[in-house]
Design a protein around this motif. Structure first.
Motif, PDB file in Angstrom:
ATOM      1  N   ASP A  60       0.805  -1.217   0.000  1.00  8.71           N
ATOM      2  CA  ASP A  60       0.000   0.000   0.000  1.00  8.71           C
ATOM      3  C   ASP A  60       0.845   1.277   0.000  1.00  8.71           C
ATOM      4  O   ASP A  60       0.317   2.369  -0.029  1.00  8.71           O
ATOM      5  CB  ASP A  60      -1.011   0.009   1.150  1.00  8.71           C
ATOM      6  N   SER A  61       2.171   1.133  -0.008  1.00 12.13           N
ATOM      7  CA  SER A  61       3.028   2.307  -0.169  1.00 12.13           C
ATOM      8  C   SER A  61       4.348   1.903  -0.825  1.00 12.13           C
ATOM      9  O   SER A  61       4.870   0.819  -0.571  1.00 12.13           O
ATOM     10  CB  SER A  61       3.294   2.992   1.173  1.00 12.13           C
ATOM     11  N   VAL A  62       4.830   2.793  -1.680  1.00  6.54           N
ATOM     12  CA  VAL A  62       6.051   2.533  -2.447  1.00  6.54           C
ATOM     13  C   VAL A  62       6.826   3.839  -2.584  1.00  6.54           C
ATOM     14  O   VAL A  62       6.239   4.914  -2.710  1.00  6.54           O
ATOM     15  CB  VAL A  62       5.717   1.980  -3.856  1.00  6.54           C
ATOM     16  N   GLN A  63       8.141   3.706  -2.576  1.00  3.81           N
ATOM     17  CA  GLN A  63       9.019   4.851  -2.791  1.00  3.81           C
ATOM     18  C   GLN A  63      10.105   4.450  -3.780  1.00  3.81           C
ATOM     19  O   GLN A  63      10.662   3.357  -3.683  1.00  3.81           O
ATOM     20  CB  GLN A  63       9.644   5.276  -1.470  1.00  3.81           C
ATOM     21  N   ALA A  64      10.399   5.343  -4.739  1.00  2.32           N
ATOM     22  CA  ALA A  64      11.455   5.067  -5.717  1.00  2.32           C
ATOM     23  C   ALA A  64      11.975   6.372  -6.298  1.00  2.32           C
ATOM     24  O   ALA A  64      11.228   7.353  -6.426  1.00  2.32           O
ATOM     25  CB  ALA A  64      10.930   4.183  -6.842  1.00  2.32           C
ATOM     26  N   THR A  65      13.251   6.370  -6.659  1.00  4.46           N
ATOM     27  CA  THR A  65      13.868   7.477  -7.377  1.00  4.46           C
ATOM     28  C   THR A  65      14.482   6.901  -8.643  1.00  4.46           C
ATOM     29  O   THR A  65      15.174   5.886  -8.591  1.00  4.46           O
ATOM     30  CB  THR A  65      14.951   8.170  -6.528  1.00  4.46           C
ATOM     31  N   ILE A  66      14.197   7.546  -9.787  1.00  4.85           N
ATOM     32  CA  ILE A  66      14.833   7.138 -11.044  1.00  4.85           C
ATOM     33  C   ILE A  66      15.882   8.203 -11.378  1.00  4.85           C
ATOM     34  O   ILE A  66      15.607   9.398 -11.335  1.00  4.85           O
ATOM     35  CB  ILE A  66      13.807   6.941 -12.179  1.00  4.85           C
ATOM     36  N   ASN A  67      17.100   7.741 -11.640  1.00  2.00           N
ATOM     37  CA  ASN A  67      18.224   8.619 -11.956  1.00  2.00           C
ATOM     38  C   ASN A  67      18.562   8.474 -13.435  1.00  2.00           C
ATOM     39  O   ASN A  67      18.542   7.361 -13.966  1.00  2.00           O
ATOM     40  CB  ASN A  67      19.429   8.240 -11.098  1.00  2.00           C
ATOM     41  N   THR A 100       1.031   6.145  -2.158  1.00  2.00           N
ATOM     42  CA  THR A 100       0.303   5.351  -1.179  1.00  2.00           C
ATOM     43  C   THR A 100      -1.107   5.087  -1.672  1.00  2.00           C
ATOM     44  O   THR A 100      -1.646   5.828  -2.493  1.00  2.00           O
ATOM     45  CB  THR A 100       0.218   6.054   0.191  1.00  2.00           C
ATOM     46  N   LEU A 101      -1.674   4.032  -1.159  1.00  2.00           N
ATOM     47  CA  LEU A 101      -3.082   3.703  -1.368  1.00  2.00           C
ATOM     48  C   LEU A 101      -3.745   3.756  -0.002  1.00  2.00           C
ATOM     49  O   LEU A 101      -3.340   3.032   0.916  1.00  2.00           O
ATOM     50  CB  LEU A 101      -3.228   2.301  -1.966  1.00  2.00           C
ATOM     51  N   LEU A 102      -4.716   4.608   0.138  1.00  2.00           N
ATOM     52  CA  LEU A 102      -5.400   4.749   1.420  1.00  2.00           C
ATOM     53  C   LEU A 102      -6.567   3.776   1.470  1.00  2.00           C
ATOM     54  O   LEU A 102      -7.485   3.845   0.660  1.00  2.00           O
ATOM     55  CB  LEU A 102      -5.878   6.187   1.611  1.00  2.00           C
ATOM     56  N   GLY A 103      -6.514   2.851   2.406  1.00  2.00           N
ATOM     57  CA  GLY A 103      -7.612   1.904   2.593  1.00  2.00           C
ATOM     58  C   GLY A 103      -7.635   0.738   1.640  1.00  2.00           C
ATOM     59  O   GLY A 103      -8.591  -0.036   1.627  1.00  2.00           O
ATOM     60  N   SER A 104      -6.619   0.599   0.808  1.00  2.00           N
ATOM     61  CA  SER A 104      -6.558  -0.546  -0.109  1.00  2.00           C
ATOM     62  C   SER A 104      -5.098  -0.887  -0.378  1.00  2.00           C
ATOM     63  O   SER A 104      -4.192  -0.244   0.139  1.00  2.00           O
ATOM     64  CB  SER A 104      -7.302  -0.253  -1.409  1.00  2.00           C
ATOM     65  N   SER A 105      -4.896  -1.896  -1.205  1.00  2.00           N
ATOM     66  CA  SER A 105      -3.539  -2.308  -1.544  1.00  2.00           C
ATOM     67  C   SER A 105      -3.551  -2.969  -2.913  1.00  2.00           C
ATOM     68  O   SER A 105      -4.612  -3.249  -3.462  1.00  2.00           O
ATOM     69  CB  SER A 105      -2.989  -3.282  -0.495  1.00  2.00           C
ATOM     70  N   VAL A 106      -2.366  -3.192  -3.460  1.00  2.00           N
ATOM     71  CA  VAL A 106      -2.210  -3.970  -4.690  1.00  2.00           C
ATOM     72  C   VAL A 106      -1.373  -5.199  -4.345  1.00  2.00           C
ATOM     73  O   VAL A 106      -0.529  -5.160  -3.459  1.00  2.00           O
ATOM     74  CB  VAL A 106      -1.545  -3.163  -5.830  1.00  2.00           C
ATOM     75  N   SER A 107      -1.633  -6.288  -5.045  1.00  2.00           N
ATOM     76  CA  SER A 107      -0.825  -7.495  -4.829  1.00  2.00           C
ATOM     77  C   SER A 107      -0.346  -8.079  -6.149  1.00  2.00           C
ATOM     78  O   SER A 107       0.218  -9.158  -6.188  1.00  2.00           O
ATOM     79  CB  SER A 107      -1.614  -8.536  -4.031  1.00  2.00           C
ATOM     80  N   SER A 108      -0.589  -7.349  -7.235  1.00  2.00           N
ATOM     81  CA  SER A 108      -0.102  -7.782  -8.543  1.00  2.00           C
ATOM     82  C   SER A 108       0.679  -6.635  -9.177  1.00  2.00           C
ATOM     83  O   SER A 108       0.681  -5.509  -8.681  1.00  2.00           O
ATOM     84  CB  SER A 108      -1.266  -8.206  -9.435  1.00  2.00           C
ATOM     85  N   TYR A 136       3.447  -2.567   3.563  1.00  2.00           N
ATOM     86  CA  TYR A 136       2.017  -2.820   3.739  1.00  2.00           C
ATOM     87  C   TYR A 136       1.664  -2.502   5.181  1.00  2.00           C
ATOM     88  O   TYR A 136       2.280  -3.052   6.105  1.00  2.00           O
ATOM     89  CB  TYR A 136       1.674  -4.270   3.399  1.00  2.00           C
ATOM     90  N   GLN A 137       0.727  -1.607   5.369  1.00  2.00           N
ATOM     91  CA  GLN A 137       0.278  -1.166   6.686  1.00  2.00           C
ATOM     92  C   GLN A 137       1.450  -0.779   7.584  1.00  2.00           C
ATOM     93  O   GLN A 137       1.514  -1.152   8.755  1.00  2.00           O
ATOM     94  CB  GLN A 137      -0.604  -2.226   7.337  1.00  2.00           C
ATOM     95  N   GLY A 138       2.394  -0.068   7.005  1.00  2.00           N
ATOM     96  CA  GLY A 138       3.524   0.446   7.762  1.00  2.00           C
ATOM     97  C   GLY A 138       4.670  -0.522   7.978  1.00  2.00           C
ATOM     98  O   GLY A 138       5.700  -0.143   8.511  1.00  2.00           O
ATOM     99  N   SER A 139       4.519  -1.774   7.564  1.00  2.00           N
ATOM    100  CA  SER A 139       5.591  -2.759   7.722  1.00  2.00           C
ATOM    101  C   SER A 139       6.345  -2.906   6.415  1.00  2.00           C
ATOM    102  O   SER A 139       5.770  -3.311   5.403  1.00  2.00           O
ATOM    103  CB  SER A 139       5.020  -4.117   8.132  1.00  2.00           C
ATOM    104  N   ALA A 140       7.621  -2.557   6.440  1.00  2.00           N
ATOM    105  CA  ALA A 140       8.435  -2.614   5.228  1.00  2.00           C
ATOM    106  C   ALA A 140       8.689  -4.058   4.817  1.00  2.00           C
ATOM    107  O   ALA A 140       8.768  -4.950   5.656  1.00  2.00           O
ATOM    108  CB  ALA A 140       9.759  -1.908   5.455  1.00  2.00           C
ATOM    109  N   PHE A 141       8.814  -4.252   3.512  1.00  2.00           N
ATOM    110  CA  PHE A 141       9.153  -5.564   2.980  1.00  2.00           C
ATOM    111  C   PHE A 141      10.588  -5.889   3.329  1.00  2.00           C
ATOM    112  O   PHE A 141      11.408  -5.005   3.543  1.00  2.00           O
ATOM    113  CB  PHE A 141       9.002  -5.565   1.457  1.00  2.00           C
TER     114      PHE A 141
END
Length: 185
Positions: A60-67, A100-108, A136-141
């Motif tokens: 439900d949350s992702v962060q990335a930088t493209i250089n 971020t996705l508020l109240g939902s998530s993606v799994s694909s 997902y819900q604040g817990s990092a992969f």
């Protein structure tokens, strides 16, 4: 024996409640550039996408930088993807994104963003990802891996010059015709 079982069960339940563990710690996600390699003629635009593949785990949350090489590619614009709440920032030779996705998530496999560049110089610009995280819900992969890309820019090929026109040939033995002079009589 029954008392030992009940005491063990109480101990396990208490430990889980007091010391919760992250069930996503052993999972992984891939953030990647697509297409992985692009070719473009200098002066034209090229669009690449950055996607996340959470390998069937909810995200439900992702962060990335493209250089990128700002001497070869000029940032023009971006468009968001599956993550409805996001913050983006283009600066020099990088583009940062937090979604971020508020109240939902993606799994694909899901689109984070697409970015458009103008090709300004010949050569190859790497498109390298950094600052990656997914949660997902604040817990990092446990691990978020990058699959980078590149854009190769070439000079436009000039069209061949037109073929010369054949000379006009007089069918009277190549002798030019006599000029006609009109008189006013």
């Amino acid at each position: 024996m029954k008392k030992i079982f009940i005491n063990s069960l109480i101990l396990i339940v208490t430990a889980v409640i007091l010391f919760p563990f992250n069930i996503y710690a052993a999972t992984s996600a891939n953030i990647y550039v697509t297409p992985s390699a692009s070719n473009v003629v200098k002066g034209n635009n090229v669009t690449v996408s950055v996607r996340v593949n959470p390998n069937s785990n909810p995200v439900d949350s992702v962060q990335a930088t493209i250089n990128f090489d700002s001497g070869k590619l000029q940032y023009l614009s971006y468009s968001g993807g599956s993550f409805t709440t996001f913050q983006a920032n283009a600066s020099g030779s990088s583009f940062s994104y937090v979604g971020t996705l508020l109240g939902s998530s993606v799994s694909s496999d899901s689109l984070l963003f697409s970015i458009t560049f103008k090709a300004i110089a010949d050569g190859t610009s790497p498109l390298s990802l950094s600052g990656l995280s997914s949660a997902y819900q604040g817990s990092a992969f446990g691990q978020t891996t990058a699959v980078n890309g590149s854009v190769t820019i070439s000079t436009p090929v000039a069209p061949p010059p037109p073929a010369p026109k054949p000379p006009i040939v007089n069918r009277n033995n190549n002798v030019p015709p006599e000029p006609v002079v009109e008189s006013d009589k």
